[in-house]
Enzyme design. Sequence first.
Site, mmCIF file in Angstrom:
data_model
loop_
_atom_site.group_PDB
_atom_site.id
_atom_site.type_symbol
_atom_site.label_atom_id
_atom_site.label_comp_id
_atom_site.label_asym_id
_atom_site.label_seq_id
_atom_site.Cartn_x
_atom_site.Cartn_y
_atom_site.Cartn_z
ATOM 1 C CB CYS A 124 5.570 2.310 8.922
ATOM 2 S SG CYS A 124 6.128 3.655 7.849
ATOM 3 C CG HIS A 137 -3.946 6.280 2.994
ATOM 4 N ND1 HIS A 137 -3.315 7.089 3.926
ATOM 5 C CD2 HIS A 137 -5.266 6.524 3.129
ATOM 6 C CE1 HIS A 137 -4.219 7.772 4.583
ATOM 7 N NE2 HIS A 137 -5.427 7.463 4.119
ATOM 8 C CG ASP A 192 -10.685 1.870 5.622
ATOM 9 O OD1 ASP A 192 -10.077 2.862 5.174
ATOM 10 O OD2 ASP A 192 -11.167 1.831 6.778
ATOM 11 C CG HIS A 242 -9.460 6.169 1.038
ATOM 12 N ND1 HIS A 242 -10.019 5.628 2.175
ATOM 13 C CD2 HIS A 242 -8.640 7.161 1.471
ATOM 14 C CE1 HIS A 242 -9.568 6.268 3.250
ATOM 15 N NE2 HIS A 242 -8.734 7.206 2.848
ATOM 16 C CB CYS A 253 3.990 5.383 10.700
ATOM 17 S SG CYS A 253 2.957 5.314 9.245
ATOM 18 C CG HIS A 282 6.499 7.392 6.498
ATOM 19 N ND1 HIS A 282 5.375 7.034 7.207
ATOM 20 C CD2 HIS A 282 6.595 8.739 6.574
ATOM 21 C CE1 HIS A 282 4.818 8.123 7.696
ATOM 22 N NE2 HIS A 282 5.543 9.169 7.331
ATOM 23 C CG ASN A 303 -9.294 11.739 2.649
ATOM 24 O OD1 ASN A 303 -9.987 12.280 1.795
ATOM 25 N ND2 ASN A 303 -9.717 10.689 3.342
HETATM 26 P P1 AMP Z 1 -7.596 8.958 5.898
HETATM 27 O O1 AMP Z 1 -8.706 9.731 6.530
HETATM 28 O O2 AMP Z 1 -7.549 9.115 4.406
HETATM 29 O O3 AMP Z 1 -6.270 9.189 6.567
HETATM 30 O O4 AMP Z 1 -8.002 7.436 6.086
HETATM 31 C C1 AMP Z 1 -7.361 6.539 6.933
HETATM 32 C C2 AMP Z 1 -8.113 5.250 6.782
HETATM 33 O O5 AMP Z 1 -7.343 4.232 7.384
HETATM 34 C C3 AMP Z 1 -9.494 5.246 7.457
HETATM 35 O O6 AMP Z 1 -10.493 4.956 6.476
HETATM 36 C C4 AMP Z 1 -9.370 4.134 8.493
HETATM 37 O O7 AMP Z 1 -10.552 3.388 8.638
HETATM 38 C C5 AMP Z 1 -8.216 3.303 7.951
HETATM 39 N N1 AMP Z 1 -7.465 2.551 8.953
HETATM 40 C C6 AMP Z 1 -6.960 3.015 10.112
HETATM 41 N N2 AMP Z 1 -6.314 2.038 10.765
HETATM 42 C C7 AMP Z 1 -6.410 0.928 9.994
HETATM 43 C C8 AMP Z 1 -5.947 -0.417 10.122
HETATM 44 N N3 AMP Z 1 -5.243 -0.830 11.191
HETATM 45 N N4 AMP Z 1 -6.248 -1.293 9.129
HETATM 46 C C9 AMP Z 1 -6.970 -0.890 8.055
HETATM 47 N N5 AMP Z 1 -7.411 0.354 7.872
HETATM 48 C C10 AMP Z 1 -7.149 1.256 8.827
HETATM 49 ZN ZN ZN Z 2 4.465 5.226 7.622
#
Ligand code: AMP
Ligand code: ZN
Length: 125
Positions: free
Chosen positions: A7, A111, A30, A113, A4, A46, A98
């Site tokens: 994580c 998470h 992000d 946003h 993950c 998690h 989401n």
């Molecule tokens: P979701 O569609 O709500 O699952 O959003 C996942 C978010 O995580 C997206 O906006 C990605 O741009 C962001 N994301 C993915 N990998 C990373 C990372 N390594 N560091 C920061 N943000 C990330």
């Molecule tokens: Zn996790």
Amino acid sequence: MDNCIFCKIAAKQIPSKTIYEDDDLIVFNDINPAAPVHFLLVPKKHVATLADCREEHAALLGKMLLLAPKLAEEQGCGYKADETGEGKGSGGFKTLFNTGPDGGQEVYHLHMHVIGGPHLWRGQR
Ligand code: AMP
Ligand code: ZN
């Protein structure tokens, strides 16, 4: 969770632009921002989705919601109420969970946003 990404970020195995951290949460920018301010509040433990949360997660979810406006303020997209109490005030941000494929979830570690910036949603409603 071995595979993950959030994580791994919480465990500092993958770097992130962290803007806040405590025993329960890590908050970082992000990697693919949708707006001038876009950060994610992530529990260190998690949980896959909002739909997996139970009574035992109530305090954690409350903490995330209460922290969001404070961090938004620090990051430059805080909400200011109108002093007269009549207008809309100014500034502000979106908060978003989401959940699942139809909810557009890409990372299956809970998470929230926080997305903000000047006039972000003008014409997009
Ligand atoms: P979701 O569609 O709500 O699952 O959003 C996942 C978010 O995580 C997206 O906006 C990605 O741009 C962001 N994301 C993915 N990998 C990373 C990372 N390594 N560091 C920061 N943000 C990330
Ligand atoms: Zn996790």
